[in-house]
Design a protein around this motif. Sequence first.
Motif, PDB file in Angstrom:
ATOM      1  N   UNK A  16       7.662  18.332  13.340  1.00 31.63           N
ATOM      2  CA  UNK A  16       8.347  17.532  14.879  1.00 31.63           C
ATOM      3  C   UNK A  16       7.292  16.321  14.402  1.00 31.63           C
ATOM      4  N   UNK A  17       6.562  15.454  14.428  1.00 32.20           N
ATOM      5  CA  UNK A  17       5.436  14.575  13.970  1.00 32.20           C
ATOM      6  C   UNK A  17       6.394  13.358  13.602  1.00 32.20           C
ATOM      7  N   UNK A  18       6.454  12.676  14.205  1.00 31.11           N
ATOM      8  CA  UNK A  18       6.665  10.668  14.810  1.00 31.11           C
ATOM      9  C   UNK A  18       5.616  10.413  13.387  1.00 31.11           C
ATOM     10  N   UNK A  19       6.539   9.237  13.024  1.00 28.24           N
ATOM     11  CA  UNK A  19       4.824   8.210  12.374  1.00 28.24           C
ATOM     12  C   UNK A  19       5.714   7.063  12.747  1.00 28.24           C
ATOM     13  N   UNK A  20       4.885   5.638  12.830  1.00 26.00           N
ATOM     14  CA  UNK A  20       5.471   4.790  13.250  1.00 26.00           C
ATOM     15  C   UNK A  20       4.144   3.525  12.982  1.00 26.00           C
ATOM     16  N   UNK A  21       5.294   2.974  12.898  1.00 27.69           N
ATOM     17  CA  UNK A  21       4.376   1.431  11.531  1.00 27.69           C
ATOM     18  C   UNK A  21       4.124   0.711  12.629  1.00 27.69           C
ATOM     19  N   UNK A  22       3.303  -0.513  12.166  1.00 21.87           N
ATOM     20  CA  UNK A  22       2.649  -1.313  13.507  1.00 21.87           C
ATOM     21  C   UNK A  22       3.693  -2.546  12.766  1.00 21.87           C
ATOM     22  N   UNK A  52       1.253   9.786  13.739  1.00 20.90           N
ATOM     23  CA  UNK A  52       1.082   9.368  12.702  1.00 20.90           C
ATOM     24  C   UNK A  52       1.446   7.258  12.809  1.00 20.90           C
ATOM     25  N   UNK A  53       0.043   6.996  13.285  1.00 23.95           N
ATOM     26  CA  UNK A  53       0.422   5.380  13.360  1.00 23.95           C
ATOM     27  C   UNK A  53       0.265   4.323  11.670  1.00 23.95           C
ATOM     28  N   UNK A  54       0.900   3.657  11.037  1.00 26.86           N
ATOM     29  CA  UNK A  54       0.183   3.364  10.032  1.00 26.86           C
ATOM     30  C   UNK A  54       0.364   1.724   9.600  1.00 26.86           C
ATOM     31  N   UNK A  55      -0.578   1.182  10.015  1.00 25.41           N
ATOM     32  CA  UNK A  55      -1.659  -0.225   9.665  1.00 25.41           C
ATOM     33  C   UNK A  55      -1.063  -0.796   8.435  1.00 25.41           C
ATOM     34  N   UNK A  56      -1.162  -1.866   8.021  1.00 26.31           N
ATOM     35  CA  UNK A  56      -0.793  -2.823   6.838  1.00 26.31           C
ATOM     36  C   UNK A  56      -1.930  -3.917   7.015  1.00 26.31           C
ATOM     37  N   UNK A  57      -2.349  -4.376   5.855  1.00 27.30           N
ATOM     38  CA  UNK A  57      -3.347  -5.194   6.501  1.00 27.30           C
ATOM     39  C   UNK A  57      -2.835  -6.996   5.338  1.00 27.30           C
ATOM     40  N   UNK A  58      -3.222  -8.167   6.268  1.00 25.94           N
ATOM     41  CA  UNK A  58      -2.385  -9.101   5.667  1.00 25.94           C
ATOM     42  C   UNK A  58      -2.127  -8.771   4.095  1.00 25.94           C
ATOM     43  N   UNK A  59      -3.100  -8.709   2.799  1.00 33.20           N
ATOM     44  CA  UNK A  59      -2.665  -8.950   1.661  1.00 33.20           C
ATOM     45  C   UNK A  59      -2.078  -8.050   1.754  1.00 33.20           C
ATOM     46  N   UNK A  60      -1.459  -6.779   1.927  1.00 35.77           N
ATOM     47  CA  UNK A  60      -0.575  -6.048   1.995  1.00 35.77           C
ATOM     48  C   UNK A  60      -1.245  -4.923   0.618  1.00 35.77           C
ATOM     49  N   UNK A 101       9.170  10.256   4.145  1.00 34.60           N
ATOM     50  CA  UNK A 101       9.735   8.894   4.249  1.00 34.60           C
ATOM     51  C   UNK A 101       8.312   8.199   4.328  1.00 34.60           C
ATOM     52  N   UNK A 102       7.265   8.591   4.992  1.00 33.66           N
ATOM     53  CA  UNK A 102       6.444   7.966   4.346  1.00 33.66           C
ATOM     54  C   UNK A 102       5.693   8.193   3.162  1.00 33.66           C
ATOM     55  N   UNK A 103       5.233   9.517   3.618  1.00 33.23           N
ATOM     56  CA  UNK A 103       4.437  10.062   1.924  1.00 33.23           C
ATOM     57  C   UNK A 103       4.999   9.226   0.021  1.00 33.23           C
ATOM     58  N   UNK A 104       7.143   9.636   0.685  1.00 39.98           N
ATOM     59  CA  UNK A 104       7.781   8.459  -0.489  1.00 39.98           C
ATOM     60  C   UNK A 104       7.608   7.081  -0.564  1.00 39.98           C
ATOM     61  N   UNK A 105       7.795   6.917   0.306  1.00 39.00           N
ATOM     62  CA  UNK A 105       7.892   5.025   0.879  1.00 39.00           C
ATOM     63  C   UNK A 105       6.888   4.664   0.516  1.00 39.00           C
TER      64      UNK A 105
END
Length: 125
Positions: A16-22, A52-60, A101-105
């Motif tokens: 039941x965990x949600x994943x949030x992409x910032x 889970x909270x997911x963050x991405x850097x500037x370069x990607x 989805x986080x895992x696959x994508x």
Amino acid sequence: MPSSAGLGFLIPVPSNTRVWLAAGVTDMRRGFNTLAAQAEASLSEDPYSGHLFVFRGRRGDLLKIIWWDQQGACLFSKRLERGRFVWPVAKDGKVSMSPAQLWRCCLEGIDWRMPQRTWRPLTVG
């Protein structure tokens, strides 16, 4: 504790965990405490909720994932040697997805907008 397909062997995530992409970019020098503060302030979410909270850097090419596993603070990072993580276009806000989805994508390098692998190594070593 039931795990989500694919992600469970890496991170013990309840189903039941949600994943949030910032959305937007994040300073990748940040650690758990600063990313948790960002999740609380800009995403309006409780960083100690077990999500889970997911963050991405500037370069990607770098992702950081934070989560609270009810025992302590966890921080996972992944840097791509080639290619970039596909990310929402919005400058701020959040996008929700399932742990599978986080895992696959994100972690397998599949574009979540069009599920195809973005790059695969041709040789080992």
